[in-house]
Design a protein around this motif. Structure first.
Motif, short mmCIF file in Angstrom:
data_model
loop_
_atom_site.label_atom_id
_atom_site.label_comp_id
_atom_site.label_asym_id
_atom_site.label_seq_id
_atom_site.Cartn_x
_atom_site.Cartn_y
_atom_site.Cartn_z
N THR A 164 0.87 -1.17 0.00
CA THR A 164 0.00 0.00 0.00
C THR A 164 0.91 1.23 0.00
O THR A 164 1.85 1.31 0.81
N ALA A 165 0.66 2.17 -0.92
CA ALA A 165 1.59 3.28 -1.10
C ALA A 165 0.84 4.56 -1.42
O ALA A 165 -0.29 4.54 -1.92
N TYR A 166 1.50 5.67 -1.12
CA TYR A 166 0.95 7.00 -1.38
C TYR A 166 2.11 7.92 -1.73
O TYR A 166 3.09 8.02 -0.99
N LYS A 167 1.99 8.63 -2.87
CA LYS A 167 3.04 9.53 -3.33
C LYS A 167 2.58 10.98 -3.23
O LYS A 167 1.42 11.30 -3.54
N PHE A 168 3.51 11.84 -2.84
CA PHE A 168 3.19 13.26 -2.62
C PHE A 168 4.47 14.06 -2.76
O PHE A 168 5.55 13.50 -3.05
N ARG A 169 4.39 15.39 -2.53
CA ARG A 169 5.55 16.26 -2.71
C ARG A 169 5.79 17.10 -1.46
O ARG A 169 4.84 17.47 -0.75
N ASP A 170 7.06 17.42 -1.23
CA ASP A 170 7.41 18.33 -0.15
C ASP A 170 7.22 19.77 -0.64
O ASP A 170 6.80 19.99 -1.78
#
Length: 312
Positions: free
Chosen positions: A131-137
């Motif tokens: 299970t994964a989630y991608k985002f940005r700083d």
């Protein structure tokens, strides 16, 4: 000839504002500051050829892994507008978490820019079952939260304390898989530890791109296997960005892998003989090079090995 790499000793990211960065990684992801903000060591600045720019460094730790955030004055180019996961500049840091729902909820308090559509995604078994989630700083740098369902990957992190456990790997997007393997595996000496081909609706929601088909190749250093490197090669969709990505260490669009080597000078020569540009600091302690798609890397000496291990 292998370049004698032993492991990945850390990561570096160039950012615009160290205070903003520190707050985001501390409050959203559980990182802790190591020491105080300091001038960038001379050996690193020399390897980067920073052309008179002044740089400060903030080092942060998550578990046993370290990230150094660098801010240059004057600053370089910002992260490109409308970035996509299949662009050559893409490089994420993957953070394993003990409980995805709780980790995602803590992160959302900081309102990060999401890459994934619809929150965390449970990938099918054929794509690893994570299970994964991608985002940005705040600067646009990609990050990934990842929860392993079991097996060796989950076992590596079983005893790590906290909700956010460390940095499992860094993933980079490459446009030519054979060329990337020639550099990272054949030249640097990383071992191919796994291969997969990810596709489908869940992958599209995770990556935020339509109808992706992506090769995922895991590469492990020969001595210290965590953290490791992943190559992401999108068979589709095609990227519209130039390659190599036109950014250098001063630009807040860049992340560097920091590799430990037995001998920095010998590693530098191996990279140069392979036809890649590389810069060795005057004192021989640090070297900077770029891979086939422009992803930066810095080489430092191993403890007790030639080239020195200071100024990491």
């Amino acid at each position: 000839m292998s370049a004698g790499i032993r492991g990945i000793t850390g990561f570096e990211r160039t950012v615009a504002d160290l205070a903003r960065t520190e707050a985001f990684y501390r409050d959203g992801l559980g990182f802790a500051q190591v020491g105080s903000i300091e001038p960038l060591p001379a050996a690193i600045a020399d390897a980067y050829g920073s052309d008179g720019a002044v740089a400060a460094r903030l080092t942060m730790r998550l578990g046993a892994q370290f990230v150094a955030f660098l801010a240059f004055d004057p600053p370089g180019a910002p992260y490109p507008d409308v970035p996509l996961a299949n662009d050559p500049v893409f490089q994420h840091l993957a953070i394993p978490v003990r409980a995805m729902e709780a980790a995602h909820a803590q992160l959302l308090r900081l309102s990060p820019q999401s890459i994934s559509h619809g929150g965390p995604q449970a990938l099918p078994e054929s794509s690893g079952g994570v299970t994964a989630y991608k985002f940005r700083d705040p600067d646009g740098h990609p990050l990934e939260l990842i929860a392993f369902p079991g097996g060796p990957a989950a076992e590596r992190w079983r005893t790590a304390p906290g909700l956010f456990l460390g940095i499992d790997h860094s993933a980079i997007t490459v446009t030519n898989l054979d060329r990337a393997l020639g550099f990272y595996a054949d030249l640097l000496g990383l071992r191919v530890a796994g291969r997969g081909l990810n596709a489908g609706e869940t992958q599209a929601r995770l990556d935020g791109v339509p109808d992706p088909v992506v090769d995922v190749v895991g590469l492990e250093p020969p001595v210290c296997v965590t953290p490791h490197l992943e190559l992401l090669h999108y068979r589709r969709p095609d990227t519209k960005r130039p390659t190599p990505a036109p950014y250098g260490p001063r630009d807040p669009a860049t992340t560097r892998l920091v590799f430990e080597a037995d001998d920095v000078t010998a590693t530098t020569e191996a990279i140069r003989r392979a036809g890649y540009r590389v810069r060795l600091s005057a004192d021989g302690r640090s070297a900077y090079a770029e891979g086939p798609d422009g992803h930066g890397l810095r080489v430092v000496g191993s403890a007790g090995g030639a080239g020195g291990a200071s100024d990491r």
